[in-house]
Design a protein around this motif. Structure first.
Motif, mmCIF file in Angstrom:
data_model
loop_
_atom_site.group_PDB
_atom_site.id
_atom_site.type_symbol
_atom_site.label_atom_id
_atom_site.label_comp_id
_atom_site.label_asym_id
_atom_site.label_seq_id
_atom_site.Cartn_x
_atom_site.Cartn_y
_atom_site.Cartn_z
ATOM 1 N N GLU A 188 -7.614 1.767 -2.591
ATOM 2 C CA GLU A 188 -6.245 1.705 -2.103
ATOM 3 C C GLU A 188 -5.343 1.512 -3.303
ATOM 4 O O GLU A 188 -5.631 0.693 -4.171
ATOM 5 N N ARG A 191 -4.058 5.923 -0.339
ATOM 6 C CA ARG A 191 -5.474 5.583 -0.187
ATOM 7 C C ARG A 191 -6.268 6.856 -0.449
ATOM 8 O O ARG A 191 -5.919 7.924 0.027
ATOM 9 N N ARG A 247 -5.879 -2.096 -5.194
ATOM 10 C CA ARG A 247 -5.943 -3.389 -4.492
ATOM 11 C C ARG A 247 -6.869 -4.343 -5.249
ATOM 12 O O ARG A 247 -6.579 -5.521 -5.403
ATOM 13 N N LEU A 300 0.836 -1.201 0.000
ATOM 14 C CA LEU A 300 0.000 0.000 0.000
ATOM 15 C C LEU A 300 0.873 1.255 0.000
ATOM 16 O O LEU A 300 1.791 1.380 0.799
#
Length: 119
Positions: free
Chosen positions: A32, A27, A76, A24
């Protein structure tokens, strides 16, 4: 002006991605965004490069981003689709019976590779 073609996933790229982790980076309100990393933490960059035929584009994984080339972040959701996908015709993928292409998008601040369902 028309959009450029979606970069194709060359043979072996899905297998390579399956060995990488999602890290990650960012965000926002809807998703994400991250990058790909090896299990030991090295970053692998997803880039769009010239394909095998004139005017074609394909995705590639590189350790170092060449000058003049952008590294793409993945959502994601896109990473999860690629993990369970198999290669499809025309450089796309199929995940859970649904066809996708991995589209190169500029969202105004970042280059993003996003799985887009093919009709």
């Amino acid at each position: 002006m028309t959009d450029p073609p979606d970069p194709a996933l060359p043979p072996g790229l899905l297998d390579a991605i399956a060995k990488l982790l999602f890290r990650l980076i960012d965000r926002d309100a809807t998703r994400e965004l991250g990058e790909l990393a090896t299990p030991d933490g090295a970053t692998m960059h997803l880039v769009a490069t010239s394909g095998g035929t004139p005017g074609s584009i394909q995705w590639a994984l590189v350790e170092r981003v060449p000058a003049g080339v952008a590294a793409y972040r993945l959502s994601r959701t896109t990473y999860d689709i690629l993990l369970r996908a198999s290669a499809a015709a025309e450089g796309g993928v199929v995940a859970n019976g649904t066809r996708f292409h991995l589209r190169a998008i500029w969202d105004g601040t970042r280059h993003v590779a996003d799985a887009v369902q093919v009709a």
